[in-house]
Motif scaffolding. Structure first.
Motif, PDB file in Angstrom:
ATOM      1  N   ILE A 282       0.731  -1.184  -0.025  1.00  0.00           N
ATOM      2  CA  ILE A 282      -0.245  -0.212  -0.231  1.00  0.00           C
ATOM      3  C   ILE A 282       1.014   0.909   0.119  1.00  0.00           C
ATOM      4  O   ILE A 282       1.432   1.252   0.818  1.00  0.00           O
ATOM      5  CB  ILE A 282      -0.544  -0.207   1.205  1.00  0.00           C
ATOM      6  CG1 ILE A 282      -1.643  -1.116   1.645  1.00  0.00           C
ATOM      7  CG2 ILE A 282      -1.523   1.299   1.123  1.00  0.00           C
ATOM      8  CD1 ILE A 282      -2.787  -1.022   2.341  1.00  0.00           C
ATOM      9  N   LEU A 302      -7.604  -0.288  -0.849  1.00  0.00           N
ATOM     10  CA  LEU A 302      -8.970  -0.641  -0.209  1.00  0.00           C
ATOM     11  C   LEU A 302      -9.947  -1.476  -1.120  1.00  0.00           C
ATOM     12  O   LEU A 302     -10.199  -2.988  -1.076  1.00  0.00           O
ATOM     13  CB  LEU A 302      -9.438   0.338   0.412  1.00  0.00           C
ATOM     14  CG  LEU A 302     -10.356  -0.927   1.168  1.00  0.00           C
ATOM     15  CD1 LEU A 302     -10.113  -1.899   2.136  1.00  0.00           C
ATOM     16  CD2 LEU A 302     -10.715   0.238   3.091  1.00  0.00           C
ATOM     17  N   ILE A 330      -9.579  -6.515   7.883  1.00  0.00           N
ATOM     18  CA  ILE A 330      -9.099  -4.909   7.256  1.00  0.00           C
ATOM     19  C   ILE A 330      -8.900  -3.979   9.535  1.00  0.00           C
ATOM     20  O   ILE A 330      -9.532  -4.001  10.036  1.00  0.00           O
ATOM     21  CB  ILE A 330      -9.841  -4.557   7.316  1.00  0.00           C
ATOM     22  CG1 ILE A 330     -10.954  -4.530   5.823  1.00  0.00           C
ATOM     23  CG2 ILE A 330      -9.120  -2.596   6.500  1.00  0.00           C
ATOM     24  CD1 ILE A 330     -11.632  -3.891   4.868  1.00  0.00           C
ATOM     25  N   PHE A 342     -13.861   3.538   8.020  1.00  0.00           N
ATOM     26  CA  PHE A 342     -13.780   3.119   7.223  1.00  0.00           C
ATOM     27  C   PHE A 342     -14.443   1.312   7.331  1.00  0.00           C
ATOM     28  O   PHE A 342     -15.002   2.101   6.320  1.00  0.00           O
ATOM     29  CB  PHE A 342     -12.434   1.859   7.951  1.00  0.00           C
ATOM     30  CG  PHE A 342     -11.461   2.774   7.209  1.00  0.00           C
ATOM     31  CD1 PHE A 342     -10.551   1.228   5.845  1.00  0.00           C
ATOM     32  CD2 PHE A 342     -10.988   3.220   7.565  1.00  0.00           C
ATOM     33  CE1 PHE A 342      -9.497   1.857   5.985  1.00  0.00           C
ATOM     34  CE2 PHE A 342      -9.242   4.256   7.150  1.00  0.00           C
ATOM     35  CZ  PHE A 342      -8.983   3.007   5.888  1.00  0.00           C
TER      36      PHE A 342
END
Length: 345
Positions: A282, A302, A330, A342
């Motif tokens: 990432i 994501l 996650i 999120f």
């Protein structure tokens, strides 16, 4: 029940206790249809090594052992096998410190019920500590009038542990405990079990009981309530157990390293053996930080990860039916507001 198990090694070294592989162990192993015979033999072998280093039924004393295994490598399978072996070998009381969360206690309880067939036979009696005064009579009556093995999963919290200690010290229970072997299985032993005041104490010249953390003190009380018992720690991170004072009651005298199953994939597999070719990195710009990088919208990485996960579920669970479900974690950080953001995305 016919049961032919070829053990992988020698269980005779450093043993305090003889181990019997009987109907309960065979029945449990036969239910593990995804395991091959060699894997079953290895699991029993390692559980037998642990049990062989425990205080045998009828002998006063206590010992602390530790079983170390990789994360998600089958530690629950190991201590369930240990439970069946203990039942075959004459132990009558098995206590599980299941973790600090209610869902972990429920998960352990349900798995024991299912895997050991608690509701289908009279080999085991599952005790619910929440029954209050009924706990004492259940323990007494099961030990005195049946041959069933008591399975007692409890929350790793000082109030729950002390409640069980009180039940074991009841006048109608305490006098009969010495003749029965007991195991205390501490799942995720690195969490909360050790004295969390140790660092503060190290800065003092002297300290007393008031400087022991509550959970640690309650575990010591539980151990004192059982004249014959073995304390078995299960963990993937054993550093604390190995670094505490060797005179500490929770310092292990024996250890067993658990072998992961043939299909196990963990940190070594992803980060070393495959040269990180299975990983996607990432970029820093898409890593959320509540101060330095408060993302305003869902990052592209994501989105792609979720897309790959949904497609994997369709292929593996719905089309190929190789697994009943897949799961995805996650991990954002420890802040609730961040996780809420999120979750909303």
């Amino acid at each position: 029940m016919e049961c032919i198990i070829e053990l992988a090694g020698d269980t005779s070294q450093d043993t305090l206790n003889s181990v019997t592989i009987g109907d309960r162990t065979c029945g449990f192993m036969q239910s593990q249809t995804k395991l091959g015979d060699s894997e079953k033999g290895l699991i029993i072998d390692e559980a037998a090594k642990i049990l062989g280093r425990c205080i045998p039924p009828g002998m006063r004393g206590n010992v602390t052992n530790i079983a170390v295994g990789y994360v998600q490598s089958g530690k629950t399978l190991s201590f369930t096998t240990l439970t069946a072996l203990a039942a075959d070998s004459g132990y009558r009381i098995i206590i599980y410190l299941t973790g600090t969360k209610n869902n972990l206690q429920s998960q352990t309880k349900e798995r024991l019920e299912h895997d050991l067939g608690v509701c289908e036979n009279n080999d085991y009696e599952l005790v619910d500590l929440m029954d209050g005064s009924e706990t004492t009579s259940t323990i007494r009556n099961t030990l005195k009038y049946t041959q069933a093995v008591l399975l007692i999963p409890i929350l790793k919290h000082h109030l729950h542990i002390n409640t069980l200690s009180k039940a074991l010290r009841a006048p109608e229970v305490e006098p009969i405990l010495e003749q029965y072997g007991a195991l205390i299985i501490d799942d995720e032993a690195d969490q909360s079990s050790f004295n969390t005041y140790a660092k503060k104490n190290a800065e003092k010249k002297e300290w007393g009981e008031e400087d022991f953390s509550k959970t640690y003190t309650s575990i010591l009380n539980l151990k004192k309530s059982l004249p014959s018992h073995s304390y078995i720690q299960y963990t993937a991170t054993p550093q604390a157990a190995f670094l505490i004072d060797s005179k500490d009651s929770l310092s292990p005298q024996y250890h067993t390293v658990l072998t992961p199953g043939g299909g196990y994939t963990g940190g070594k597999y992803f980060f070393k053996d495959r040269g990180m070719d299975l990983l996607s990195i990432i970029p820093d710009s898409e890593v959320y930080h509540h101060k330095n990088n408060q993302l305003k919208e869902m990052p592209d990485t994501l989105i792609r990860a979720l897309q790959e996960f949904f497609l994997s579920v369709v292929i593996v669970a719905l089309i190929q039916k190789r697994e009943p479900f897949l799961s995805m974690m996650i991990h954002v950080d420890g802040r609730r507001d961040t996780n809420s953001r999120f979750c909303n995305w």
